[in-house]
Design a protein around this motif. Structure first.
Motif, PDB file in Angstrom:
ATOM      1  N   LEU A 122      -1.898   7.049  10.607  1.00 11.15           N
ATOM      2  CA  LEU A 122      -0.989   6.700   9.506  1.00 11.15           C
ATOM      3  C   LEU A 122      -0.999   5.190   9.340  1.00 11.15           C
ATOM      4  O   LEU A 122      -0.689   4.461  10.285  1.00 11.15           O
ATOM      5  CB  LEU A 122       0.434   7.191   9.836  1.00 11.15           C
ATOM      6  N   VAL A 123      -1.369   4.746   8.147  1.00 12.30           N
ATOM      7  CA  VAL A 123      -1.377   3.302   7.861  1.00 12.30           C
ATOM      8  C   VAL A 123      -0.058   2.931   7.197  1.00 12.30           C
ATOM      9  O   VAL A 123       0.337   3.550   6.208  1.00 12.30           O
ATOM     10  CB  VAL A 123      -2.559   2.945   6.929  1.00 12.30           C
ATOM     11  N   LEU A 124       0.636   1.960   7.751  1.00 11.02           N
ATOM     12  CA  LEU A 124       1.826   1.392   7.106  1.00 11.02           C
ATOM     13  C   LEU A 124       1.402   0.100   6.436  1.00 11.02           C
ATOM     14  O   LEU A 124       0.817  -0.770   7.094  1.00 11.02           O
ATOM     15  CB  LEU A 124       2.916   1.099   8.147  1.00 11.02           C
ATOM     16  N   SER A 125       1.721  -0.001   5.158  1.00 10.79           N
ATOM     17  CA  SER A 125       1.203  -1.162   4.418  1.00 10.79           C
ATOM     18  C   SER A 125       1.892  -2.445   4.851  1.00 10.79           C
ATOM     19  O   SER A 125       2.919  -2.452   5.528  1.00 10.79           O
ATOM     20  CB  SER A 125       1.414  -0.962   2.924  1.00 10.79           C
ATOM     21  N   ILE A 126       1.323  -3.504   4.418  1.00 16.31           N
ATOM     22  CA  ILE A 126       1.891  -4.844   4.485  1.00 16.31           C
ATOM     23  C   ILE A 126       3.290  -4.789   3.842  1.00 16.31           C
ATOM     24  O   ILE A 126       3.526  -3.968   2.963  1.00 16.31           O
ATOM     25  CB  ILE A 126       0.931  -5.728   3.651  1.00 16.31           C
ATOM     26  N   ASN A 127       4.212  -5.643   4.273  1.00 10.78           N
ATOM     27  CA  ASN A 127       5.486  -5.739   3.538  1.00 10.78           C
ATOM     28  C   ASN A 127       5.542  -7.082   2.817  1.00 10.78           C
ATOM     29  O   ASN A 127       4.669  -7.924   3.010  1.00 10.78           O
ATOM     30  CB  ASN A 127       6.690  -5.549   4.471  1.00 10.78           C
ATOM     31  N   ASP A 128       6.561  -7.258   1.991  1.00 14.12           N
ATOM     32  CA  ASP A 128       6.634  -8.502   1.225  1.00 14.12           C
ATOM     33  C   ASP A 128       6.866  -9.685   2.170  1.00 14.12           C
ATOM     34  O   ASP A 128       7.642  -9.587   3.116  1.00 14.12           O
ATOM     35  CB  ASP A 128       7.769  -8.399   0.199  1.00 14.12           C
ATOM     36  N   VAL A 129       6.163 -10.748   1.932  1.00 13.71           N
ATOM     37  CA  VAL A 129       6.255 -11.959   2.752  1.00 13.71           C
ATOM     38  C   VAL A 129       6.370 -13.150   1.804  1.00 13.71           C
ATOM     39  O   VAL A 129       5.644 -13.222   0.815  1.00 13.71           O
ATOM     40  CB  VAL A 129       4.987 -12.134   3.633  1.00 13.71           C
ATOM     41  N   SER A 130       7.276 -14.070   2.092  1.00 14.92           N
ATOM     42  CA  SER A 130       7.399 -15.219   1.185  1.00 14.92           C
ATOM     43  C   SER A 130       7.146 -16.534   1.903  1.00 14.92           C
ATOM     44  O   SER A 130       7.132 -16.594   3.137  1.00 14.92           O
ATOM     45  CB  SER A 130       8.781 -15.222   0.535  1.00 14.92           C
ATOM     46  N   SER A 183       0.688  -7.584  -3.337  1.00 14.66           N
ATOM     47  CA  SER A 183       0.695  -6.305  -4.052  1.00 14.66           C
ATOM     48  C   SER A 183      -0.724  -5.724  -4.139  1.00 14.66           C
ATOM     49  O   SER A 183      -0.945  -4.552  -3.846  1.00 14.66           O
ATOM     50  CB  SER A 183       1.268  -6.502  -5.445  1.00 14.66           C
ATOM     51  N   ASP A 184      -1.674  -6.573  -4.511  1.00 14.04           N
ATOM     52  CA  ASP A 184      -3.062  -6.103  -4.627  1.00 14.04           C
ATOM     53  C   ASP A 184      -3.597  -5.647  -3.276  1.00 14.04           C
ATOM     54  O   ASP A 184      -4.301  -4.644  -3.179  1.00 14.04           O
ATOM     55  CB  ASP A 184      -3.966  -7.221  -5.172  1.00 14.04           C
ATOM     56  N   PHE A 185      -3.256  -6.403  -2.230  1.00 12.70           N
ATOM     57  CA  PHE A 185      -3.810  -6.023  -0.929  1.00 12.70           C
ATOM     58  C   PHE A 185      -3.200  -4.711  -0.435  1.00 12.70           C
ATOM     59  O   PHE A 185      -3.867  -3.914   0.211  1.00 12.70           O
ATOM     60  CB  PHE A 185      -3.628  -7.130   0.117  1.00 12.70           C
ATOM     61  N   ARG A 186      -1.934  -4.487  -0.809  1.00 14.86           N
ATOM     62  CA  ARG A 186      -1.315  -3.195  -0.465  1.00 14.86           C
ATOM     63  C   ARG A 186      -2.096  -2.044  -1.093  1.00 14.86           C
ATOM     64  O   ARG A 186      -2.335  -1.018  -0.469  1.00 14.86           O
ATOM     65  CB  ARG A 186       0.153  -3.237  -0.910  1.00 14.86           C
ATOM     66  N   GLU A 230      -6.075   2.434  -0.784  1.00 12.67           N
ATOM     67  CA  GLU A 230      -7.402   2.987  -1.106  1.00 12.67           C
ATOM     68  C   GLU A 230      -8.214   3.213   0.170  1.00 12.67           C
ATOM     69  O   GLU A 230      -8.807   4.279   0.370  1.00 12.67           O
ATOM     70  CB  GLU A 230      -8.107   1.979  -2.024  1.00 12.67           C
ATOM     71  N   LEU A 231      -8.209   2.218   1.050  1.00  8.37           N
ATOM     72  CA  LEU A 231      -9.012   2.319   2.276  1.00  8.37           C
ATOM     73  C   LEU A 231      -8.483   3.400   3.207  1.00  8.37           C
ATOM     74  O   LEU A 231      -9.255   4.120   3.835  1.00  8.37           O
ATOM     75  CB  LEU A 231      -9.022   0.970   3.016  1.00  8.37           C
ATOM     76  N   ALA A 232      -7.162   3.490   3.293  1.00 14.31           N
ATOM     77  CA  ALA A 232      -6.561   4.498   4.174  1.00 14.31           C
ATOM     78  C   ALA A 232      -6.981   5.888   3.719  1.00 14.31           C
ATOM     79  O   ALA A 232      -7.450   6.703   4.526  1.00 14.31           O
ATOM     80  CB  ALA A 232      -5.039   4.358   4.168  1.00 14.31           C
ATOM     81  N   ILE A 233      -6.840   6.147   2.428  1.00 16.74           N
ATOM     82  CA  ILE A 233      -7.159   7.485   1.908  1.00 16.74           C
ATOM     83  C   ILE A 233      -8.642   7.778   2.086  1.00 16.74           C
ATOM     84  O   ILE A 233      -9.020   8.861   2.548  1.00 16.74           O
ATOM     85  CB  ILE A 233      -6.715   7.608   0.427  1.00 16.74           C
ATOM     86  N   GLU A 234      -9.480   6.794   1.745  1.00 15.58           N
ATOM     87  CA  GLU A 234     -10.937   6.949   1.925  1.00 15.58           C
ATOM     88  C   GLU A 234     -11.295   7.300   3.361  1.00 15.58           C
ATOM     89  O   GLU A 234     -12.236   8.025   3.627  1.00 15.58           O
ATOM     90  CB  GLU A 234     -11.606   5.607   1.639  1.00 15.58           C
ATOM     91  N   ASP A 263       3.721   3.265   1.871  1.00 16.43           N
ATOM     92  CA  ASP A 263       3.765   2.003   1.123  1.00 16.43           C
ATOM     93  C   ASP A 263       5.074   1.274   1.425  1.00 16.43           C
ATOM     94  O   ASP A 263       6.063   1.396   0.700  1.00 16.43           O
ATOM     95  CB  ASP A 263       3.646   2.308  -0.376  1.00 16.43           C
ATOM     96  N   LEU A 264       5.046   0.514   2.500  1.00 15.50           N
ATOM     97  CA  LEU A 264       6.241  -0.213   2.936  1.00 15.50           C
ATOM     98  C   LEU A 264       6.620  -1.284   1.913  1.00 15.50           C
ATOM     99  O   LEU A 264       7.807  -1.535   1.662  1.00 15.50           O
ATOM    100  CB  LEU A 264       5.961  -0.847   4.310  1.00 15.50           C
TER     101      LEU A 264
END
Lengths: 503, 78
Positions: free
Chosen positions: A402-410, A424-427, A432-436, A443-444
């Motif tokens: 299970l891949v947990l995405s990046i979260n917002d970072v400022s 957002s784009d990298f998430r 895409e990569l996780a599903i592939e 999507d955290l």
């Protein structure tokens, strides 16, 4: 009749050309003349490779053997470009999470989450191997199933893992802290740890690397210098530098696990609780990875492990239930995750088999955000993460990832905190990569509200401006992830019931 | 200063290892601070110092320090 003979002759001629045409073609004055080859017209069934290979055929065969319930999950409604919540809506959403946090979780809370994607993977769902383990626990199987939670500082010191562990253990039985490293940069939650003596600490990232690349499944390993002399107890007290680890726990345990490899003749561990010796065990197995479970003479909250003889490669300790589910926290501060690929697939696979790992949660990405500045760096990191997800998946052919995405970072721009632009784009790249790769995905980033959401989470005392979650928000996020996973698990159980009925 | 010496200086700075000696077969597993992030920083420093630009396909193919040195040489010639 002539026409039929002519057609037949042409087909035979073309067939002969196809069969006898050389693979490399005919070369004439630098020109290569190629013809469609017989094997391309009539492909032969693939030959199976050796039985230990990690190819798709083996995975499919394993899945067929497991007899997962057929799954054709439609995830198209989740493969969308999300709109970020307005601040007012996000504010309401966070307040609703806070209100729900006070209530205990029941099965009515298990609802489909648009943020959790459980894609089809080889006729089953990506999470089916994990759900299979949960189902086996419910059936009363006398075994421990493990979940290995990988991540950066967002999870270090058991953060997030502790909530997931407690929730899953509440619903599926189990107890204990899971994996305990001999040393970590952060203070652990739930127990106290003191390391005594002269030790080496190796990490795939952010510290000294092991000269022979010997690491445990979490990417760390340890060894002590010198040889301890742990008996009698009086002597231990006098020799302050005896290599040892001292644990003060909140609950009593009657068994301890030692994770080690490359044991040496004469290496031993003596386990004491204050002045009483409660167990001892040899650490002389020379294989790469062992986990020994040592029963203690009595249940204790205070444990001291004293080591003697030459040091094996020590990976850590675990405090586990007799049966049920266990979560191990493998946090690596500052890391982007790719260091785990230092461990070869075969080594990781062996460790996961020994541990009976049924799910790996991969939660990396926060540390790369400042470097996602150009198309080239985005593309490079995409390649790194593609390899990383595939690496885990290959190492866990009979388990879920299970891949947990990046979260917002400022970051601060002219004194104002703003989100990094390409998160957002990298998430979406991670999705895409996780599903592939056959991994499930949570999507955290979007769950937290999307672009610039971290500012509000920060104002509501739920996160630092740099994106690190607080204790409260870690619990909020982990609970929502748990509920989303449990919804999918219930769907899996419905599929099983239907399959049984059809029999 | 030859390419290798110049690269060694970059490695020492980026990976915070003042005594580091690079060699052709060296990989990330031998250098304590070398991961994907510091790799990007190192590559961008190499581009700046040598006045060259790498393509993504070049970066993906790199296996060790020897490959990087060859690539630097190629780019400087080309």
């Amino acid at each position: 009749m002539k026409g039929i003979i002519y057609t037949f002759t042409v087909i035979i001629s073309l067939g002969l050309c196809s069969y006898f045409w050389p693979k490399e073609g005919f070369q004439y004055q630098g020109i290569s003349l190629q013809f469609i080859r017989f094997e391309e017209l009539f492909p032969q069934p693939k030959q199976k490779t050796n039985k230990n290979s990690l190819d798709g055929e083996k995975i499919v065969a394993e899945k067929e053997k497991k007899n997962y319930p057929a799954y054709e999950g439609d995830i198209s409604h989740k493969l969308i470009q999300f709109e970020d919540l307005s601040e007012a809506d996000l504010d309401k959403f966070i307040d609703s999470l806070r209100r729900k946090k006070r209530d205990s979780i029941s099965s009515t809370d298990f609802k489909e989450s648009v943020y959790l994607i459980n894609p089809p993977y080889q006729n089953a769902s990506a999470l089916d191997p994990f759900f299979d383990a949960l189902n086996e626990i419910e059936q009363g199987k006398d075994q421990i199933y493990r979940v290995n939670h990988y991540g950066d500082s967002q999870i270090e010191g058991d953060r997030m893992t502790i909530t997931l562990r407690n929730l899953f253990q509440k619903f599926f039985s189990g107890n204990g802290y899971g994996f305990i490293p001999f040393y970590d940069v952060t203070t652990p939650l739930g127990y106290e740890r003191k390391l005594v003596g002269s030790w080496n600490h190796y990490k795939v990232f952010g510290g000294q690397k092991h000269p022979q690349k010997k690491y445990g499944p979490g990417g760390t390993s340890f060894s002590y210098n010198g040889q301890g002399n742990p008996e009698p107890y009086q002597q231990i007290q006098e020799e302050k530098n005896n290599p040892s680890i001292h644990l003060q726990l909140q609950k009593s345990f009657s068994e301890i696990g030692i994770w080690y490899g490359k044991g040496k003749t004469g290496s031993k561990v003596y386990i004491w609780s204050d002045s009483i010796k409660i167990a001892e065990a040899q650490l002389d197995d020379s294989s790469q990875f062992r986990m020994i479970r040592i029963p203690l003479q009595q249940a204790v909250k205070k444990i001291q492990c004293y080591f003697s003889g030459m040091s094996p490669v020590l990976y850590g300790i675990s405090l586990d239930p007799k049966r049920g589910i266990q979560f191990d926290n493998f946090g690596l501060r500052g890391h982007s995750g790719d260091g785990i690929m230092t461990l070869q697939v075969e080594s990781l696979q062996l460790m996961y088999q020994v541990l009976n790992t049924k799910l790996a949660i991969i939660q990396f990405g926060g540390n790369i955000t400042p470097y996602l500045k150009s198309e080239k760096t985005m593309a490079y990191m995409k390649e790194v993460y593609k390899n990383m997800y595939r690496h885990f998946k290959k190492a866990l052919p009979e388990a879920s990832v299970l891949v947990l995405s990046i979260n917002d970072v400022s970051r601060s721009v002219n004194g104002q905190y703003e989100s990094y632009p390409n998160i957002s784009d990298f998430r979406y790249i991670q999705r895409e990569l996780a599903i592939e790769s056959g991994c499930a995905f949570f999507d955290l980033y979007q769950f937290m509200g999307g672009h610039s959401s971290i500012a509000l989470w920060n104002r509501k005392n739920l996160a630092a401006k740099d994106g690190h979650l607080t204790e409260e928000s870690r619990e909020l996020v982990s609970k929502e992830l748990f509920k989303a996973l449990m919804y999918e698990y219930n769907q899996y159980k419905k599929r099983i019931s239907r399959q049984e009925e059809n029999k | 200063m030859d390419n290798k010496t110049q690269l060694e200086i970059i490695f020492r700075e980026v990976f915070s290892a003042p005594d580091l000696h690079i060699h052709e077969a060296m990989t990330a597993s031998e250098v304590n601070q070398w991961d994907s992030i510091s790799h990007l920083i190192m590559i961008s420093k190499v581009e700046e110092v040598f006045g060259i630009k790498f393509k993504l396909k070049d970066l993906i193919k790199l296996k060790n320090v020897g490959d990087l040195l060859l690539l630097i040489e190629e780019k400087r010639k080309g």
